[in-house]
Design a protein around this motif. Structure first.
Motif, PDB file in Angstrom:
ATOM      1  N   ASP A   1       1.083  -1.095  -0.144  1.00 27.74           N
ATOM      2  CA  ASP A   1       0.070  -0.068  -0.105  1.00 27.74           C
ATOM      3  C   ASP A   1       0.767   1.165  -0.269  1.00 27.74           C
ATOM      4  OD1 ASP A   1      -1.914  -1.589   0.345  1.00 27.74           O
ATOM      5  OD2 ASP A   1      -2.250  -1.387   2.410  1.00 27.74           O
ATOM      6  N   ALA A   2       2.150   1.388   0.859  1.00 25.07           N
ATOM      7  CA  ALA A   2       2.622   2.282   1.210  1.00 25.07           C
ATOM      8  C   ALA A   2       3.529   3.040  -0.492  1.00 25.07           C
ATOM      9  CB  ALA A   2       3.672   2.743   1.437  1.00 25.07           C
ATOM     10  N   GLU A   3       3.720   2.347  -1.416  1.00 29.87           N
ATOM     11  CA  GLU A   3       4.461   2.396  -2.484  1.00 29.87           C
ATOM     12  C   GLU A   3       3.261   3.072  -3.781  1.00 29.87           C
ATOM     13  OE1 GLU A   3       7.305  -0.508  -3.921  1.00 29.87           O
ATOM     14  OE2 GLU A   3       7.122  -1.434  -2.115  1.00 29.87           O
ATOM     15  N   PRO A   4       3.940   3.900  -4.278  1.00 28.65           N
ATOM     16  CA  PRO A   4       2.948   3.880  -5.743  1.00 28.65           C
ATOM     17  C   PRO A   4       2.636   3.045  -6.581  1.00 28.65           C
ATOM     18  CG  PRO A   4       5.601   5.720  -5.488  1.00 28.65           C
ATOM     19  CD  PRO A   4       5.236   4.146  -3.946  1.00 28.65           C
ATOM     20  N   LEU A   5       1.479   2.969  -6.907  1.00 31.20           N
ATOM     21  CA  LEU A   5       1.357   2.209  -7.632  1.00 31.20           C
ATOM     22  C   LEU A   5       1.984   1.707  -8.860  1.00 31.20           C
ATOM     23  CD1 LEU A   5      -0.877   0.173  -8.429  1.00 31.20           C
ATOM     24  CD2 LEU A   5      -1.990   2.071  -9.985  1.00 31.20           C
ATOM     25  N   ALA A   6       3.344   2.409 -10.060  1.00 31.74           N
ATOM     26  CA  ALA A   6       3.636   1.785 -10.699  1.00 31.74           C
ATOM     27  C   ALA A   6       5.227   0.966  -9.961  1.00 31.74           C
ATOM     28  CB  ALA A   6       4.587   3.069 -11.566  1.00 31.74           C
ATOM     29  N   ILE A   7       5.228   1.829  -9.034  1.00 33.04           N
ATOM     30  CA  ILE A   7       7.116   0.888  -8.660  1.00 33.04           C
ATOM     31  C   ILE A   7       6.144  -0.637  -7.684  1.00 33.04           C
ATOM     32  CG2 ILE A   7       8.377   0.905  -6.551  1.00 33.04           C
ATOM     33  CD1 ILE A   7       8.565   4.022  -7.094  1.00 33.04           C
ATOM     34  N   ALA A   8       4.907  -0.481  -7.206  1.00 30.38           N
ATOM     35  CA  ALA A   8       4.828  -2.262  -7.007  1.00 30.38           C
ATOM     36  C   ALA A   8       4.478  -2.643  -7.694  1.00 30.38           C
ATOM     37  CB  ALA A   8       2.995  -1.667  -6.426  1.00 30.38           C
ATOM     38  N   GLU A   9       3.727  -2.163  -9.323  1.00 32.39           N
ATOM     39  CA  GLU A   9       3.528  -3.127 -10.115  1.00 32.39           C
ATOM     40  C   GLU A   9       4.667  -3.408 -10.744  1.00 32.39           C
ATOM     41  OE1 GLU A   9       1.361  -1.035 -12.996  1.00 32.39           O
ATOM     42  OE2 GLU A   9      -0.666  -1.404 -11.976  1.00 32.39           O
ATOM     43  N   ILE A  10       5.989  -3.259 -11.016  1.00 31.92           N
ATOM     44  CA  ILE A  10       7.342  -3.478 -11.266  1.00 31.92           C
ATOM     45  C   ILE A  10       7.383  -4.488 -10.573  1.00 31.92           C
ATOM     46  CG2 ILE A  10       9.169  -2.679 -11.527  1.00 31.92           C
ATOM     47  CD1 ILE A  10       8.353   0.148 -13.335  1.00 31.92           C
ATOM     48  N   GLN A  11       7.285  -4.326  -8.867  1.00 29.31           N
ATOM     49  CA  GLN A  11       7.605  -5.634  -8.227  1.00 29.31           C
ATOM     50  C   GLN A  11       7.014  -6.219  -7.811  1.00 29.31           C
ATOM     51  OE1 GLN A  11       8.489  -3.426  -4.529  1.00 29.31           O
ATOM     52  NE2 GLN A  11       9.161  -5.630  -3.160  1.00 29.31           N
ATOM     53  N   GLU A  12       5.812  -6.369  -8.283  1.00 29.65           N
ATOM     54  CA  GLU A  12       4.766  -7.364  -8.449  1.00 29.65           C
ATOM     55  C   GLU A  12       5.299  -8.191  -9.488  1.00 29.65           C
ATOM     56  OE1 GLU A  12       0.427  -8.668  -8.610  1.00 29.65           O
ATOM     57  OE2 GLU A  12       1.242  -6.656  -7.993  1.00 29.65           O
ATOM     58  N   ARG A  13       5.612  -7.856 -10.531  1.00 33.52           N
ATOM     59  CA  ARG A  13       5.201  -8.176 -11.969  1.00 33.52           C
ATOM     60  C   ARG A  13       7.065  -9.465 -11.668  1.00 33.52           C
ATOM     61  NH1 ARG A  13       6.217  -4.675 -16.349  1.00 33.52           N
ATOM     62  NH2 ARG A  13       3.413  -4.861 -15.530  1.00 33.52           N
ATOM     63  N   GLY A  14       8.366  -8.260 -11.101  1.00 29.96           N
ATOM     64  CA  GLY A  14       9.232  -9.389 -11.271  1.00 29.96           C
ATOM     65  C   GLY A  14       9.396 -10.673  -9.923  1.00 29.96           C
ATOM     66  N   GLU A  15       8.424 -10.225  -8.779  1.00 26.42           N
ATOM     67  CA  GLU A  15       8.628 -11.261  -7.716  1.00 26.42           C
ATOM     68  C   GLU A  15       8.115 -12.336  -8.819  1.00 26.42           C
ATOM     69  OE1 GLU A  15       6.725  -9.926  -4.424  1.00 26.42           O
ATOM     70  OE2 GLU A  15       8.551  -8.649  -4.230  1.00 26.42           O
ATOM     71  N   ARG A  16       6.597 -12.398  -9.006  1.00 29.21           N
ATOM     72  CA  ARG A  16       6.202 -13.014 -10.425  1.00 29.21           C
ATOM     73  C   ARG A  16       6.726 -14.162 -10.976  1.00 29.21           C
ATOM     74  NH1 ARG A  16       1.274 -11.075 -13.555  1.00 29.21           N
ATOM     75  NH2 ARG A  16       1.321 -13.450 -13.770  1.00 29.21           N
ATOM     76  N   VAL A  17       8.166 -13.073 -10.973  1.00 22.96           N
ATOM     77  CA  VAL A  17       9.246 -14.035 -12.826  1.00 22.96           C
ATOM     78  C   VAL A  17      10.051 -14.958 -12.133  1.00 22.96           C
ATOM     79  CG1 VAL A  17      11.061 -13.683 -14.744  1.00 22.96           C
ATOM     80  CG2 VAL A  17       8.991 -12.082 -14.618  1.00 22.96           C
ATOM     81  N   ALA A  18      10.509 -13.967 -10.629  1.00 24.89           N
ATOM     82  CA  ALA A  18      11.479 -14.914  -9.441  1.00 24.89           C
ATOM     83  C   ALA A  18      10.888 -15.681  -9.253  1.00 24.89           C
ATOM     84  CB  ALA A  18      12.174 -14.159  -9.027  1.00 24.89           C
ATOM     85  N   GLU A  19       9.177 -15.905  -8.966  1.00 29.40           N
ATOM     86  CA  GLU A  19       8.533 -17.137  -7.886  1.00 29.40           C
ATOM     87  C   GLU A  19       8.335 -17.502  -9.824  1.00 29.40           C
ATOM     88  OE1 GLU A  19       4.808 -18.073  -6.157  1.00 29.40           O
ATOM     89  OE2 GLU A  19       5.464 -16.029  -6.262  1.00 29.40           O
ATOM     90  N   ALA A  20       8.122 -17.839 -10.168  1.00 28.15           N
ATOM     91  CA  ALA A  20       7.758 -19.011 -11.477  1.00 28.15           C
ATOM     92  C   ALA A  20       9.297 -19.404 -12.590  1.00 28.15           C
ATOM     93  CB  ALA A  20       7.453 -18.187 -13.026  1.00 28.15           C
ATOM     94  N   LEU A  21      10.387 -18.780 -12.091  1.00 26.61           N
ATOM     95  CA  LEU A  21      11.706 -19.031 -12.724  1.00 26.61           C
ATOM     96  C   LEU A  21      12.294 -20.237 -11.394  1.00 26.61           C
ATOM     97  CD1 LEU A  21      13.895 -16.237 -13.770  1.00 26.61           C
ATOM     98  CD2 LEU A  21      12.318 -18.406 -14.754  1.00 26.61           C
ATOM     99  N   ALA A  22      11.653 -20.547  -9.691  1.00 25.21           N
ATOM    100  CA  ALA A  22      12.104 -21.070  -8.480  1.00 25.21           C
ATOM    101  C   ALA A  22      10.841 -22.123  -9.147  1.00 25.21           C
ATOM    102  CB  ALA A  22      11.690 -20.380  -7.447  1.00 25.21           C
ATOM    103  N   THR A  23       9.832 -22.407  -9.896  1.00 27.12           N
ATOM    104  CA  THR A  23       9.153 -23.735  -9.424  1.00 27.12           C
ATOM    105  C   THR A  23       9.664 -24.141 -10.948  1.00 27.12           C
ATOM    106  OG1 THR A  23       7.532 -22.910 -10.807  1.00 27.12           O
ATOM    107  CG2 THR A  23       7.118 -22.073  -8.605  1.00 27.12           C
ATOM    108  N   LEU A  24      10.461 -23.996 -12.152  1.00 26.86           N
ATOM    109  CA  LEU A  24      10.107 -24.826 -12.897  1.00 26.86           C
ATOM    110  C   LEU A  24      11.541 -25.786 -12.299  1.00 26.86           C
ATOM    111  CD1 LEU A  24      11.715 -22.606 -15.963  1.00 26.86           C
ATOM    112  CD2 LEU A  24       9.171 -23.547 -14.916  1.00 26.86           C
ATOM    113  N   PRO A  25      11.534 -27.294 -12.911  1.00 26.12           N
ATOM    114  CA  PRO A  25      12.478 -27.987 -13.085  1.00 26.12           C
ATOM    115  C   PRO A  25      14.199 -27.464 -13.668  1.00 26.12           C
ATOM    116  CG  PRO A  25      10.322 -28.759 -14.399  1.00 26.12           C
ATOM    117  CD  PRO A  25      10.541 -27.341 -14.334  1.00 26.12           C
ATOM    118  N   SER A  26      14.341 -27.893 -12.911  1.00 28.72           N
ATOM    119  CA  SER A  26      16.214 -27.535 -12.681  1.00 28.72           C
ATOM    120  C   SER A  26      17.007 -27.973 -14.206  1.00 28.72           C
ATOM    121  CB  SER A  26      17.472 -28.395 -12.728  1.00 28.72           C
ATOM    122  OG  SER A  26      17.590 -30.143 -12.845  1.00 28.72           O
ATOM    123  N   HIS A  27      16.338 -28.788 -14.796  1.00 25.91           N
ATOM    124  CA  HIS A  27      16.637 -28.371 -16.700  1.00 25.91           C
ATOM    125  C   HIS A  27      16.411 -27.510 -17.741  1.00 25.91           C
ATOM    126  CE1 HIS A  27      13.389 -31.190 -16.465  1.00 25.91           C
ATOM    127  NE2 HIS A  27      12.800 -31.184 -18.035  1.00 25.91           N
TER     128      HIS A  27
END
Length: 177
Positions: A103-129
């Motif tokens: 809530d405390a962050e401006p919307l654009a920054i929060a969206e960028i951070q959320e997108r980056g976190e989603r990318v990172a989380e998705a990569l973390a779930t992939l099989p190693s190969h």
């Protein structure tokens, strides 16, 4: 560097580190930092603060576990990447448990951070190969031909693997919504 030369060199550096020789740590650090940081940054979806924290935690873990590093099992950088993968998985698990609003962050920054976190989380779930072939292609900038040569596979097999890896990433990314 041929594999045998790398193994012997890294074996000697490990021995020197265990003997308390500062130059050995400096050598390993200087040779590995850029590759490790690029890998962690990619796995973090480009979120610099998260990448900095994960990289630091990876080095601290490596310092504690240097005795377990076996150059015959893979390069020092590959060993660090394995540690970083576990560090990031643990960070994501901890964060999911204590989800806090942005809530405390401006919307654009929060969206960028959320997108980056989603990318990172998705990569973390992939099989190693899948993660490995995506890293080789998009972080290290290798061509399909060079990936195929490194993996001992045909270019067609690598293209197929990349296609499946990208599809798995897209699905994991959608599921992280």
């Amino acid at each position: 560097m041929p594999t045998g030369d790398r193994v012997e060199r890294e074996r000697e550096l490990r021995r020197a580190v265990l003997a308390g020789e500062e130059f050995a740590w400096r050598t390993l650090y200087d040779e590995s930092f850029a590759g490790l940081y690029a890998y962690v940054s990619w796995r973090c979806g480009g979120l610099r603060d998260r990448a900095d924290e994960a990289t630091q935690e990876t080095w601290l873990t490596a310092i504690r576990r240097i005795r377990s590093f076996d150059p015959t099992a893979g390069s020092f950088l590959a060993w660090l990447r394995g540690i970083a993968t576990n560090v990031l998985r643990n960070q994501f698990r901890r964060e999911k448990r204590r989800m806090k609003p942005l809530d405390a962050e401006p919307l654009a920054i929060a969206e960028i951070q959320e997108r980056g976190e989603r990318v990172a989380e998705a990569l973390a779930t992939l099989p190693s190969h899948y993660e490995a072939v995506l890293r080789m292609k998009y972080v290290e900038g290798q061509s399909v031909v060079s990936i195929a040569a490194e993996r001992g596979e045909t270019s067609k097999a690598v293209e197929s693997l990349l296609s499946r890896a990208r599809q798995a990433f897209r699905q994991a990314y959608r599921e992280s919504e």
